[in-house]
Design a protein around this motif. Structure first.
Motif, mmCIF file in Angstrom:
data_model
loop_
_atom_site.group_PDB
_atom_site.id
_atom_site.type_symbol
_atom_site.label_atom_id
_atom_site.label_comp_id
_atom_site.label_asym_id
_atom_site.label_seq_id
_atom_site.Cartn_x
_atom_site.Cartn_y
_atom_site.Cartn_z
ATOM 1 N N UNK A 26 -2.926 -10.091 6.818
ATOM 2 C CA UNK A 26 -4.059 -9.177 6.958
ATOM 3 C C UNK A 26 -5.337 -9.897 6.578
ATOM 4 N N UNK A 27 -6.449 -9.381 7.055
ATOM 5 C CA UNK A 27 -7.732 -9.910 6.648
ATOM 6 C C UNK A 27 -7.904 -9.681 5.145
ATOM 7 N N UNK A 28 -8.620 -10.563 4.479
ATOM 8 C CA UNK A 28 -8.818 -10.447 3.046
ATOM 9 C C UNK A 28 -9.554 -9.150 2.721
ATOM 10 N N UNK A 29 -9.046 -8.423 1.720
ATOM 11 C CA UNK A 29 -9.676 -7.170 1.318
ATOM 12 C C UNK A 29 -9.277 -6.852 -0.120
ATOM 13 N N UNK A 30 -9.976 -5.932 -0.718
ATOM 14 C CA UNK A 30 -9.627 -5.437 -2.050
ATOM 15 C C UNK A 30 -9.499 -3.920 -1.970
ATOM 16 N N UNK A 31 -8.826 -3.382 -2.962
ATOM 17 C CA UNK A 31 -8.625 -1.940 -3.029
ATOM 18 C C UNK A 31 -9.290 -1.440 -4.311
ATOM 19 N N UNK A 32 -10.185 -0.454 -4.223
ATOM 20 C CA UNK A 32 -10.784 0.096 -5.446
ATOM 21 C C UNK A 32 -9.696 0.630 -6.385
ATOM 22 N N UNK A 33 -10.004 0.660 -7.687
ATOM 23 C CA UNK A 33 -9.014 1.063 -8.683
ATOM 24 C C UNK A 33 -8.445 2.459 -8.439
ATOM 25 N N UNK A 34 -9.213 3.343 -7.844
ATOM 26 C CA UNK A 34 -8.741 4.713 -7.638
ATOM 27 C C UNK A 34 -8.084 4.911 -6.264
ATOM 28 N N UNK A 35 -7.839 3.823 -5.527
ATOM 29 C CA UNK A 35 -7.238 3.912 -4.187
ATOM 30 C C UNK A 35 -5.933 3.131 -4.143
ATOM 31 N N UNK A 36 -5.107 3.411 -3.104
ATOM 32 C CA UNK A 36 -3.849 2.710 -2.905
ATOM 33 C C UNK A 36 -3.711 2.358 -1.430
ATOM 34 N N UNK A 37 -3.005 1.268 -1.164
ATOM 35 C CA UNK A 37 -2.605 0.930 0.191
ATOM 36 C C UNK A 37 -1.144 1.348 0.314
ATOM 37 N N UNK A 38 -0.858 2.274 1.216
ATOM 38 C CA UNK A 38 0.501 2.748 1.420
ATOM 39 C C UNK A 38 1.001 2.182 2.745
ATOM 40 N N UNK A 39 2.114 1.473 2.703
ATOM 41 C CA UNK A 39 2.712 0.894 3.903
ATOM 42 C C UNK A 39 3.943 1.722 4.244
ATOM 43 N N UNK A 40 3.994 2.181 5.489
ATOM 44 C CA UNK A 40 5.091 3.038 5.928
ATOM 45 C C UNK A 40 5.792 2.421 7.135
ATOM 46 N N UNK A 41 7.112 2.496 7.120
ATOM 47 C CA UNK A 41 7.930 2.029 8.229
ATOM 48 C C UNK A 41 8.852 3.178 8.607
ATOM 49 N N UNK A 42 8.828 3.540 9.884
ATOM 50 C CA UNK A 42 9.663 4.648 10.345
ATOM 51 C C UNK A 42 10.572 4.182 11.466
ATOM 52 N N UNK A 43 11.769 4.719 11.499
ATOM 53 C CA UNK A 43 12.731 4.403 12.543
ATOM 54 C C UNK A 43 12.403 5.235 13.785
ATOM 55 N N UNK A 44 12.321 4.575 14.922
ATOM 56 C CA UNK A 44 12.042 5.278 16.171
ATOM 57 C C UNK A 44 13.226 6.179 16.516
ATOM 58 N N UNK A 45 12.932 7.425 16.813
ATOM 59 C CA UNK A 45 13.959 8.414 17.164
ATOM 60 C C UNK A 45 15.033 8.538 16.089
#
Length: 71
Positions: A26-45
């Protein structure tokens, strides 16, 4: 939504009773202390769904990859 710049070993089908590992850059980035990065993976069908949280501390501790060897 963050779009990956590159992916190593990107697979779209994982056979039953097996595992795969994909690395997304991913491009370089930061997350503020009060935020989260949530990564989700879902199975198709399907009913399986996974998610995990990445906090700014995780990103700060990450190593820079200067060269990504793609096979």
């Amino acid at each position: 939504v963050l779009e990956p710049l590159r992916a190593q070993n990107y697979v779209v089908v994982v056979p039953a009773k097996s595992s795969e590992r994909t690395v997304f850059a991913l491009e370089k980035f930061t997350i503020p202390d009060d935020k989260q990065l949530v990564i989700e993976v879902a199975e198709k069908d399907g009913g399986r769904h996974q998610s995990f949280v990445v906090e700014n501390e995780d990103i700060v501790r990450a190593n820079v990859i200067d060269e990504l060897s793609i096979q």
